[in-house]
Design an enzyme around this catalytic site. Sequence first.
Site, short mmCIF file in Angstrom:
data_model
loop_
_atom_site.label_atom_id
_atom_site.label_comp_id
_atom_site.label_asym_id
_atom_site.label_seq_id
_atom_site.Cartn_x
_atom_site.Cartn_y
_atom_site.Cartn_z
N ASP A 97 0.85 -1.18 0.00
CA ASP A 97 0.00 0.00 0.00
C ASP A 97 0.90 1.24 0.00
OD1 ASP A 97 -2.17 -1.67 0.25
OD2 ASP A 97 -2.83 -0.89 2.18
N HIS A 116 4.82 -7.45 0.00
CA HIS A 116 4.53 -8.76 -0.58
C HIS A 116 5.21 -8.90 -1.94
CE1 HIS A 116 0.95 -9.94 2.10
NE2 HIS A 116 1.43 -8.81 2.60
N SER A 169 8.28 3.91 5.09
CA SER A 169 9.48 4.01 4.28
C SER A 169 9.15 3.72 2.83
CB SER A 169 10.57 3.06 4.79
OG SER A 169 11.81 3.42 4.24
#
Length: 285
Positions: A88, A149, A252
């Site tokens: 995200d 992921h 980050s």
Amino acid sequence: MSLLTRLTYVLPHRALSSLARTLAYSRQPAVKRWLIDTVTAKFGVDLSEAAQPDPGAYESFNAFFTRELRPGARVPDDDPRALLMPADGRISQCGPITTDADGGGRIFQAKGQSFTVAELLGDDDAADAFRGGLFATVYLSPKDYHRVHMPWAGKLRETVHVPGRLFSVGPDAVRTVPRLFARNERLVCHFDTDFGPMAMVMVGALLVSGVETVWSGVEIPRYGDAVTVKDYRGEHVTLERFAEMARFNYGSTVIVLLPAGVAALAPSLTPESPVRLGERLATLS
């Protein structure tokens, strides 16, 4: 350049990040609840998507920050040729890896700012595999899901821990700090896939108290002054498309590198566009 960005040139990066880590892992009820409530209110965290929506149930702020999503909150693009968005956040930049005057690959950071693939990876030879390829830089803000992921199934070949600074990776710093992502501490993860090499670069930042991987646990902080390479050939660490790979313990950036001629970036991706885990990053050629 903002005052905060100017200050990051002189602030003790590692000391501040170590302090942040101490606070993030504190189980003192008043400390953890204050941190959770502050971040939730300031950044508008949507806990309805979390596997555990009760903020009081987390044992520490770090447990809250690296929270799992409830099943079905994110799903992978159903096109079997789609490489997936790893996290995200929002696109900082994406596009082709250009060729510089010396024949090496260069990644665009912001107007007037760029860095070489070799600088980012900490390895000239490894950079050769991505000459003429594609990159996508995804910024995770404090409100976002902080697990990263796999865009595609891959077998881990090696990791490279590159020590460095811990500048902020917020928009102002990206616009104004030269070679930002090639200067910050980072963990480079090299995977072999059925289309060739793929690199996932987990970039640390100011107040990031750690990067963890699913195969070895905490990788940053492990502050040092020398590049550390871990060879995973023969370890059979294989991760499937959409599987969790690693996590940040504060906001980050993750950078994905793909070799030339294997894929085309999704045309909807533009700088500053919001993205969600599992959406289409690119399509295999």
